[in-house]
Design a protein around this motif. Structure first.
Motif, PDB file in Angstrom:
ATOM      1  N   THR A 148       0.851  -1.188   0.000  1.00 57.37           N
ATOM      2  CA  THR A 148       0.000   0.000   0.000  1.00 57.37           C
ATOM      3  C   THR A 148       0.884   1.233   0.000  1.00 57.37           C
ATOM      4  OG1 THR A 148      -1.666  -1.182   1.300  1.00 57.37           O
ATOM      5  CG2 THR A 148      -1.878   1.204   1.183  1.00 57.37           C
ATOM      6  N   VAL A 149       0.485   2.239  -0.776  1.00 54.97           N
ATOM      7  CA  VAL A 149       1.243   3.485  -0.883  1.00 54.97           C
ATOM      8  C   VAL A 149       0.327   4.653  -0.525  1.00 54.97           C
ATOM      9  CG1 VAL A 149       2.540   5.026  -2.414  1.00 54.97           C
ATOM     10  CG2 VAL A 149       2.709   2.535  -2.706  1.00 54.97           C
ATOM     11  N   ALA A 150       0.835   5.547   0.319  1.00 59.62           N
ATOM     12  CA  ALA A 150       0.155   6.813   0.589  1.00 59.62           C
ATOM     13  C   ALA A 150       0.952   7.908  -0.101  1.00 59.62           C
ATOM     14  CB  ALA A 150       0.069   7.072   2.086  1.00 59.62           C
TER      15      ALA A 150
ATOM     16  N   ARG B 102      -0.430  16.590   3.220  1.00 57.96           N
ATOM     17  CA  ARG B 102      -1.686  15.837   3.165  1.00 57.96           C
ATOM     18  C   ARG B 102      -1.497  14.566   2.339  1.00 57.96           C
ATOM     19  NH1 ARG B 102      -3.518  21.264   2.755  1.00 57.96           N
ATOM     20  NH2 ARG B 102      -5.139  21.796   4.301  1.00 57.96           N
ATOM     21  N   VAL B 103      -2.338  13.572   2.602  1.00 63.26           N
ATOM     22  CA  VAL B 103      -2.356  12.362   1.781  1.00 63.26           C
ATOM     23  C   VAL B 103      -3.275  12.599   0.587  1.00 63.26           C
ATOM     24  CG1 VAL B 103      -2.984   9.924   1.665  1.00 63.26           C
ATOM     25  CG2 VAL B 103      -1.861  10.819   3.714  1.00 63.26           C
ATOM     26  N   GLU B 104      -2.688  12.647  -0.605  1.00 62.26           N
ATOM     27  CA  GLU B 104      -3.464  12.875  -1.823  1.00 62.26           C
ATOM     28  C   GLU B 104      -4.305  11.651  -2.184  1.00 62.26           C
ATOM     29  OE1 GLU B 104      -3.389  15.167  -4.728  1.00 62.26           O
ATOM     30  OE2 GLU B 104      -2.563  16.767  -3.481  1.00 62.26           O
ATOM     31  N   GLN B 105      -3.703  10.470  -2.049  1.00 69.16           N
ATOM     32  CA  GLN B 105      -4.409   9.239  -2.414  1.00 69.16           C
ATOM     33  C   GLN B 105      -3.713   8.057  -1.759  1.00 69.16           C
ATOM     34  OE1 GLN B 105      -5.151   8.884  -6.615  1.00 69.16           O
ATOM     35  NE2 GLN B 105      -5.979   6.817  -6.475  1.00 69.16           N
ATOM     36  N   LEU B 106      -4.504   7.081  -1.388  1.00 70.34           N
ATOM     37  CA  LEU B 106      -4.014   5.896  -0.707  1.00 70.34           C
ATOM     38  C   LEU B 106      -4.514   4.667  -1.448  1.00 70.34           C
ATOM     39  CD1 LEU B 106      -2.742   4.685   1.985  1.00 70.34           C
ATOM     40  CD2 LEU B 106      -5.086   4.702   2.869  1.00 70.34           C
ATOM     41  N   GLY B 107      -3.631   3.701  -1.705  1.00 69.65           N
ATOM     42  CA  GLY B 107      -4.074   2.489  -2.378  1.00 69.65           C
ATOM     43  C   GLY B 107      -2.917   1.603  -2.768  1.00 69.65           C
TER      44      GLY B 107
END
Length: 396
Positions: A217-219, A225-230
Protein backbone atom coordinates in the motif's frame (compact mmCIF):
# COMPACT_ATOMS: atom_id res chain seq x y z
CA UNK A 1 22.47 -19.95 -2.97
CA UNK A 2 22.36 -19.38 0.79
CA UNK A 3 19.44 -20.99 2.58
CA UNK A 4 17.92 -18.58 5.11
CA UNK A 5 16.11 -19.45 8.30
CA UNK A 6 13.52 -16.81 9.23
CA UNK A 7 13.41 -15.67 12.86
CA UNK A 8 10.79 -17.21 15.09
CA UNK A 9 7.26 -16.13 14.23
CA UNK A 10 5.84 -13.29 16.36
CA UNK A 11 3.59 -14.29 19.21
CA UNK A 12 -0.17 -13.86 18.95
CA UNK A 13 -0.04 -10.76 21.13
CA UNK A 14 2.60 -9.23 18.86
CA UNK A 15 0.46 -9.97 15.79
CA UNK A 16 -2.45 -8.10 17.35
CA UNK A 17 -0.19 -5.19 18.20
CA UNK A 18 1.64 -4.69 14.92
CA UNK A 19 -0.75 -2.32 13.19
CA UNK A 20 -0.04 1.42 13.15
CA UNK A 21 -3.00 3.77 13.54
CA UNK A 22 -2.66 7.53 13.23
CA UNK A 23 -5.72 9.53 14.28
CA UNK A 24 -5.85 13.25 13.55
CA UNK A 25 -2.06 13.34 13.65
CA UNK A 26 -0.56 16.69 12.66
CA UNK A 27 2.58 18.76 13.12
CA UNK A 28 3.17 22.52 13.15
CA UNK A 29 6.39 24.46 13.50
CA UNK A 30 5.25 27.90 14.53
CA UNK A 31 3.00 29.15 11.74
CA UNK A 32 4.17 26.47 9.30
CA UNK A 33 2.09 23.29 9.00
CA UNK A 34 4.33 20.37 8.07
CA UNK A 35 1.58 17.76 8.37
CA UNK A 36 -2.11 18.62 8.33
CA UNK A 37 -4.21 16.43 10.66
CA UNK A 38 -4.60 13.06 8.97
CA UNK A 39 -5.98 9.61 9.70
CA UNK A 40 -3.97 6.62 8.52
CA UNK A 41 -3.95 2.91 9.29
CA UNK A 42 -1.07 0.59 8.42
CA UNK A 43 -2.23 -3.06 8.61
CA UNK A 44 -0.25 -5.61 10.61
CA UNK A 45 2.40 -7.39 8.55
CA UNK A 46 2.15 -5.08 5.53
CA UNK A 47 4.81 -3.18 3.60
CA UNK A 48 3.54 0.40 3.62
CA UNK A 49 5.14 3.35 1.80
CA UNK A 50 4.84 7.08 2.39
CA UNK A 51 5.71 8.60 -0.99
CA UNK A 52 6.18 12.22 -1.95
CA UNK A 53 8.53 14.99 -2.99
CA UNK A 54 10.86 16.77 -0.57
CA UNK A 55 9.00 18.79 2.04
CA UNK A 56 5.68 16.94 1.67
CA UNK A 57 5.59 15.80 5.31
CA UNK A 58 6.39 12.12 4.87
CA UNK A 59 9.52 12.07 7.05
CA UNK A 60 7.82 14.16 9.74
CA UNK A 61 4.99 11.61 9.80
CA UNK A 62 7.49 8.77 10.17
CA UNK A 63 9.29 10.60 12.98
CA UNK A 64 6.02 11.05 14.83
CA UNK A 65 5.47 7.28 14.66
CA UNK A 66 9.02 6.75 15.98
CA UNK A 67 8.57 9.30 18.76
CA UNK A 68 11.33 11.53 17.38
CA UNK A 69 8.80 14.34 16.81
CA UNK A 70 6.02 15.33 19.19
CA UNK A 71 2.73 15.75 17.27
CA UNK A 72 0.88 19.04 17.55
CA UNK A 73 -2.39 17.14 17.40
CA UNK A 74 -3.73 13.59 17.28
CA UNK A 75 -2.60 10.21 18.55
CA UNK A 76 -0.33 7.34 17.52
CA UNK A 77 -1.45 3.79 18.30
CA UNK A 78 0.48 0.56 17.84
CA UNK A 79 -2.24 -2.03 17.91
CA UNK A 80 -4.41 -1.17 20.90
CA UNK A 81 -1.65 0.75 22.68
CA UNK A 82 -1.58 4.56 22.63
CA UNK A 83 2.13 5.41 22.36
CA UNK A 84 1.73 9.14 21.68
CA UNK A 85 3.28 10.10 24.99
CA UNK A 86 6.01 7.46 25.05
CA UNK A 87 9.65 8.38 24.33
CA UNK A 88 11.32 6.64 21.37
CA UNK A 89 13.18 4.05 23.44
CA UNK A 90 9.93 2.81 24.98
CA UNK A 91 8.17 2.31 21.65
CA UNK A 92 8.32 -1.17 20.05
CA UNK A 93 9.69 0.24 16.80
CA UNK A 94 13.13 0.48 15.23
CA UNK A 95 14.29 2.86 12.52
CA UNK A 96 16.73 2.38 9.64
CA UNK A 97 18.08 5.62 8.22
CA UNK A 98 19.79 6.50 4.95
CA UNK A 99 23.06 6.82 6.87
CA UNK A 100 23.57 3.29 8.13
CA UNK A 101 25.28 4.46 11.36
CA UNK A 102 27.27 1.24 11.71
CA UNK A 103 30.06 1.16 14.28
CA UNK A 104 33.31 1.15 12.25
CA UNK A 105 35.38 -0.41 15.07
CA UNK A 106 33.05 -3.42 15.43
CA UNK A 107 32.76 -6.34 13.04
CA UNK A 108 29.41 -7.16 11.43
CA UNK A 109 28.51 -9.77 14.04
CA UNK A 110 29.00 -7.29 16.88
CA UNK A 111 27.18 -4.51 15.02
CA UNK A 112 24.12 -6.75 14.75
CA UNK A 113 24.47 -7.94 18.36
CA UNK A 114 24.75 -4.39 19.73
CA UNK A 115 21.06 -3.93 20.60
CA UNK A 116 20.84 -7.29 22.37
CA UNK A 117 23.98 -6.68 24.41
CA UNK A 118 22.72 -3.23 25.39
CA UNK A 119 19.59 -4.89 26.79
CA UNK A 120 21.72 -7.27 28.81
CA UNK A 121 21.14 -10.40 26.70
CA UNK A 122 24.05 -12.75 27.38
CA UNK A 123 23.66 -15.42 24.70
CA UNK A 124 23.38 -13.66 21.35
CA UNK A 125 25.23 -15.90 18.89
CA UNK A 126 22.23 -17.93 17.68
CA UNK A 127 20.04 -14.85 17.12
CA UNK A 128 22.84 -12.98 15.36
CA UNK A 129 23.56 -15.94 13.08
CA UNK A 130 19.84 -16.19 12.18
CA UNK A 131 19.72 -12.52 11.30
CA UNK A 132 22.88 -12.62 9.21
CA UNK A 133 21.50 -15.63 7.34
CA UNK A 134 18.23 -13.76 6.80
CA UNK A 135 20.06 -10.88 5.09
CA UNK A 136 22.40 -13.33 3.35
CA UNK A 137 25.56 -12.09 5.08
CA UNK A 138 26.44 -15.16 7.13
CA UNK A 139 29.87 -15.41 5.49
CA UNK A 140 30.70 -11.78 6.33
CA UNK A 141 30.27 -11.92 10.12
CA UNK A 142 33.87 -11.05 10.91
CA UNK A 143 34.32 -8.27 8.41
CA UNK A 144 34.27 -4.59 9.32
CA UNK A 145 31.74 -2.19 7.75
CA UNK A 146 34.33 -0.57 5.47
CA UNK A 147 34.95 -3.98 3.88
CA UNK A 148 31.34 -4.22 2.67
CA UNK A 149 29.53 -2.63 -0.26
CA UNK A 150 26.82 -0.03 0.32
CA UNK A 151 24.08 -2.60 -0.23
CA UNK A 152 25.69 -5.03 2.23
CA UNK A 153 26.01 -2.28 4.84
CA UNK A 154 22.34 -1.50 4.39
CA UNK A 155 21.45 -5.14 5.03
CA UNK A 156 23.54 -5.07 8.21
CA UNK A 157 21.57 -2.03 9.36
CA UNK A 158 18.30 -3.88 8.70
CA UNK A 159 19.53 -6.97 10.56
CA UNK A 160 20.59 -4.84 13.54
CA UNK A 161 17.12 -3.29 13.66
CA UNK A 162 15.21 -6.54 13.22
CA UNK A 163 17.12 -8.48 15.87
CA UNK A 164 15.32 -6.47 18.54
CA UNK A 165 12.04 -7.95 17.25
CA UNK A 166 10.20 -4.64 16.86
CA UNK A 167 6.49 -4.64 16.05
CA UNK A 168 7.19 -2.09 13.33
CA UNK A 169 10.31 -1.33 11.29
CA UNK A 170 10.54 2.25 10.04
CA UNK A 171 12.73 2.96 7.00
CA UNK A 172 13.64 6.57 6.22
CA UNK A 173 14.96 6.83 2.63
CA UNK A 174 17.10 3.71 3.28
CA UNK A 175 18.30 3.27 -0.30
CA UNK A 176 18.98 6.90 -1.18
CA UNK A 177 22.77 6.59 -1.01
CA UNK A 178 22.98 3.63 -3.39
CA UNK A 179 23.52 3.73 -7.14
CA UNK A 180 20.61 2.82 -9.42
CA UNK A 181 21.48 -0.83 -10.09
CA UNK A 182 22.23 -1.59 -6.43
CA UNK A 183 19.13 0.30 -5.33
CA UNK A 184 16.96 -1.92 -7.52
CA UNK A 185 18.60 -5.04 -6.12
CA UNK A 186 18.01 -3.83 -2.57
CA UNK A 187 14.34 -3.10 -3.31
CA UNK A 188 13.85 -6.80 -3.99
CA UNK A 189 15.96 -7.76 -0.98
CA UNK A 190 13.95 -5.60 1.42
CA UNK A 191 10.69 -6.98 0.10
CA UNK A 192 12.00 -10.54 0.51
CA UNK A 193 13.11 -9.84 4.08
CA UNK A 194 9.78 -8.25 5.00
CA UNK A 195 7.88 -11.19 3.55
CA UNK A 196 9.99 -13.68 5.49
CA UNK A 197 9.83 -11.98 8.90
CA UNK A 198 6.22 -10.76 8.58
CA UNK A 199 6.91 -7.53 10.49
CA UNK A 200 5.10 -4.32 9.54
CA UNK A 201 7.40 -2.09 7.45
CA UNK A 202 6.71 1.64 7.03
CA UNK A 203 8.96 3.03 4.33
CA UNK A 204 9.51 6.71 3.46
CA UNK A 205 10.76 7.53 -0.04
CA UNK A 206 10.61 10.15 -2.78
CA UNK A 207 11.34 7.47 -5.41
CA UNK A 208 8.18 6.35 -7.19
CA UNK A 209 9.71 3.16 -8.58
CA UNK A 210 10.97 2.21 -5.13
CA UNK A 211 7.52 2.58 -3.55
CA UNK A 212 5.75 0.80 -6.40
CA UNK A 213 8.22 -2.12 -6.37
CA UNK A 214 8.15 -2.88 -2.66
CA UNK A 215 4.96 -1.65 -1.03
CA UNK A 216 1.60 -3.39 -0.65
CA UNK A 217 0.00 0.00 0.00
CA UNK A 218 1.24 3.48 -0.88
CA UNK A 219 0.15 6.81 0.59
CA UNK A 220 1.03 9.62 -1.83
CA UNK A 221 1.70 12.79 0.17
CA UNK A 222 1.68 16.37 -1.03
CA UNK A 223 1.97 19.56 1.03
CA UNK A 224 1.37 17.77 4.31
CA UNK A 225 -1.69 15.84 3.16
CA UNK A 226 -2.36 12.36 1.78
CA UNK A 227 -3.46 12.88 -1.82
CA UNK A 228 -4.41 9.24 -2.41
CA UNK A 229 -4.01 5.90 -0.71
CA UNK A 230 -4.07 2.49 -2.38
CA UNK A 231 -2.17 -0.36 -3.98
CA UNK A 232 0.57 0.61 -6.45
CA UNK A 233 -1.48 -0.70 -9.39
CA UNK A 234 -4.63 1.16 -8.35
CA UNK A 235 -2.79 4.46 -7.82
CA UNK A 236 -1.12 4.16 -11.22
CA UNK A 237 -4.15 3.01 -13.18
CA UNK A 238 -6.77 5.11 -11.37
CA UNK A 239 -5.26 8.39 -10.16
CA UNK A 240 -7.79 10.63 -8.41
CA UNK A 241 -5.86 13.89 -8.69
CA UNK A 242 -3.54 15.54 -11.22
CA UNK A 243 -0.73 15.40 -8.66
CA UNK A 244 -0.94 11.61 -8.43
CA UNK A 245 -1.34 11.24 -12.21
CA UNK A 246 1.80 13.28 -12.85
CA UNK A 247 3.91 12.23 -9.87
CA UNK A 248 3.48 8.50 -10.44
CA UNK A 249 4.95 8.13 -13.90
CA UNK A 250 3.85 10.29 -16.82
CA UNK A 251 0.36 11.21 -17.97
CA UNK A 252 -1.03 13.00 -20.99
CA UNK A 253 -3.70 15.29 -19.50
CA UNK A 254 -6.06 16.95 -21.99
CA UNK A 255 -8.43 19.74 -21.00
CA UNK A 256 -11.86 19.22 -22.57
CA UNK A 257 -15.63 19.44 -22.22
CA UNK A 258 -18.10 16.63 -21.64
CA UNK A 259 -20.09 16.35 -24.86
CA UNK A 260 -22.32 13.43 -23.88
CA UNK A 261 -22.85 10.78 -21.21
CA UNK A 262 -24.48 7.56 -22.37
CA UNK A 263 -24.51 4.85 -19.73
CA UNK A 264 -20.88 4.22 -18.84
CA UNK A 265 -19.59 5.93 -21.98
CA UNK A 266 -18.44 9.53 -21.69
CA UNK A 267 -17.68 11.56 -24.83
CA UNK A 268 -15.22 14.41 -24.34
CA UNK A 269 -14.43 17.15 -26.85
CA UNK A 270 -10.83 18.37 -26.79
CA UNK A 271 -10.13 21.22 -29.20
CA UNK A 272 -12.49 19.84 -31.81
CA UNK A 273 -11.48 16.18 -31.37
CA UNK A 274 -13.94 13.80 -29.71
CA UNK A 275 -12.44 11.24 -27.36
CA UNK A 276 -14.03 8.65 -25.08
CA UNK A 277 -13.60 7.24 -21.59
CA UNK A 278 -15.61 5.14 -19.18
CA UNK A 279 -17.58 6.73 -16.37
CA UNK A 280 -16.17 4.30 -13.79
CA UNK A 281 -12.71 5.71 -14.51
CA UNK A 282 -13.70 9.27 -13.66
CA UNK A 283 -12.64 10.80 -10.34
CA UNK A 284 -15.41 13.36 -10.85
CA UNK A 285 -19.06 13.01 -11.88
CA UNK A 286 -19.15 13.93 -15.58
CA UNK A 287 -22.12 15.99 -16.77
CA UNK A 288 -22.80 17.23 -20.32
CA UNK A 289 -21.37 20.69 -20.78
CA UNK A 290 -19.00 20.38 -17.83
CA UNK A 291 -15.23 20.67 -17.95
CA UNK A 292 -13.01 17.62 -17.45
CA UNK A 293 -9.40 16.52 -17.78
CA UNK A 294 -9.02 13.37 -19.87
CA UNK A 295 -5.82 11.45 -19.15
CA UNK A 296 -3.97 8.53 -20.71
CA UNK A 297 -0.60 6.98 -19.87
CA UNK A 298 2.00 7.11 -22.71
CA UNK A 299 2.54 3.33 -22.75
CA UNK A 300 -1.20 2.72 -23.28
CA UNK A 301 -1.03 4.52 -26.63
CA UNK A 302 -0.15 2.90 -29.99
CA UNK A 303 1.49 4.85 -32.80
CA UNK A 304 1.26 4.29 -36.55
CA UNK A 305 2.30 6.28 -39.61
CA UNK A 306 -0.61 8.29 -41.02
CA UNK A 307 -0.75 6.13 -44.16
CA UNK A 308 -1.61 3.11 -41.97
CA UNK A 309 -4.53 4.82 -40.20
CA UNK A 310 -7.12 2.75 -42.10
CA UNK A 311 -5.97 -0.32 -40.16
CA UNK A 312 -6.82 1.13 -36.75
CA UNK A 313 -9.75 -0.80 -35.20
CA UNK A 314 -13.05 1.06 -34.93
CA UNK A 315 -13.98 2.56 -31.57
CA UNK A 316 -10.49 3.56 -30.50
CA UNK A 317 -9.54 7.10 -29.55
CA UNK A 318 -7.48 8.77 -32.27
CA UNK A 319 -5.22 11.80 -32.28
CA UNK A 320 -3.33 12.91 -35.39
CA UNK A 321 -0.04 14.76 -35.27
CA UNK A 322 3.60 15.00 -36.22
CA UNK A 323 6.55 13.47 -34.35
CA UNK A 324 8.53 16.29 -32.77
CA UNK A 325 11.23 14.23 -31.02
CA UNK A 326 12.09 10.61 -30.29
CA UNK A 327 14.36 9.06 -27.65
CA UNK A 328 15.61 5.49 -27.68
CA UNK A 329 15.93 4.24 -24.07
CA UNK A 330 16.42 0.50 -24.61
CA UNK A 331 13.15 -1.15 -23.59
CA UNK A 332 11.11 1.46 -25.46
CA UNK A 333 11.28 4.49 -27.72
CA UNK A 334 9.69 7.61 -26.30
CA UNK A 335 8.00 9.94 -28.76
CA UNK A 336 6.73 13.47 -28.30
CA UNK A 337 3.94 14.23 -30.77
CA UNK A 338 2.78 17.71 -31.74
CA UNK A 339 -1.03 17.34 -31.93
CA UNK A 340 -4.08 19.64 -32.06
CA UNK A 341 -5.19 18.39 -28.61
CA UNK A 342 -1.80 18.79 -26.91
CA UNK A 343 1.45 20.38 -27.97
CA UNK A 344 3.52 17.62 -26.33
CA UNK A 345 1.59 14.35 -26.43
CA UNK A 346 3.85 11.54 -25.23
CA UNK A 347 3.83 7.96 -26.52
CA UNK A 348 6.05 5.08 -25.34
CA UNK A 349 6.45 2.26 -27.86
CA UNK A 350 8.07 -1.00 -26.77
CA UNK A 351 11.05 -1.95 -28.87
CA UNK A 352 9.83 -5.23 -30.37
CA UNK A 353 9.55 -4.49 -34.07
CA UNK A 354 10.60 -0.88 -34.60
CA UNK A 355 8.96 0.91 -37.51
CA UNK A 356 11.65 2.81 -39.40
CA UNK A 357 9.04 5.33 -40.57
CA UNK A 358 8.46 6.64 -37.03
CA UNK A 359 11.02 9.43 -37.09
CA UNK A 360 10.88 13.14 -36.25
CA UNK A 361 8.77 14.98 -38.81
CA UNK A 362 6.62 11.97 -39.71
CA UNK A 363 2.84 12.36 -39.80
CA UNK A 364 1.31 9.84 -37.37
CA UNK A 365 -1.87 8.75 -35.65
CA UNK A 366 -1.83 7.94 -31.93
CA UNK A 367 -4.65 5.64 -30.83
CA UNK A 368 -5.78 3.90 -27.65
CA UNK A 369 -8.71 2.10 -26.06
CA UNK A 370 -11.32 4.25 -24.30
CA UNK A 371 -10.92 1.86 -21.34
CA UNK A 372 -7.40 3.22 -20.85
CA UNK A 373 -8.54 6.83 -20.51
CA UNK A 374 -9.24 8.30 -17.07
CA UNK A 375 -11.06 11.48 -16.05
CA UNK A 376 -10.09 14.08 -13.44
CA UNK A 377 -11.68 17.26 -12.14
CA UNK A 378 -10.86 20.27 -14.30
CA UNK A 379 -10.56 22.56 -11.27
CA UNK A 380 -7.06 21.20 -10.53
CA UNK A 381 -3.67 22.42 -11.69
CA UNK A 382 -2.96 20.34 -14.79
CA UNK A 383 0.79 20.47 -14.04
CA UNK A 384 0.61 19.51 -10.34
CA UNK A 385 3.21 16.87 -9.51
CA UNK A 386 5.29 17.42 -12.63
CA UNK A 387 8.96 17.14 -11.71
CA UNK A 388 11.34 19.48 -13.49
CA UNK A 389 14.35 17.82 -15.11
CA UNK A 390 16.92 20.27 -13.80
CA UNK A 391 16.09 20.23 -10.07
CA UNK A 392 14.13 17.01 -9.58
CA UNK A 393 11.68 18.94 -7.39
CA UNK A 394 7.98 19.19 -7.89
CA UNK A 395 6.83 22.15 -9.98
CA UNK A 396 4.92 24.71 -7.93
Amino acid sequence: MTTTTPPAAPSASTERGGAVRLTGIGKKYGQFTAVHPLDLTVPQGSFFALLGASGCGKTTTLRMIAGLEVPSSGTVHLGDEDVTGLPPYKRPVNTVFQSYALFPHLDIQENVAFGLRRRGVKSVRKQVDEMLDLVQLGDFARRRPHQLSGGQQQRVAVARALINRPRVLLLDEPLGALDLKLRRQMQLELKRIQTEVGITFVHVTHDQEEAMTMADTVAVMNAGRVEQLGSPADLYENPRTTFVANFLGTSNLLAGHVADVSGEDVAVTVRGTTLSLRGDRCATSPAPGGDILLGVRPEKVSLVPAEDAAGIPAGRNRVTGRIATSSFIGVSTQYVIDTPVCGEFEVYVQNIERDARLVPGAEVVAHWSAAHSFGLGADQDIDAGVRTADTGEEAA
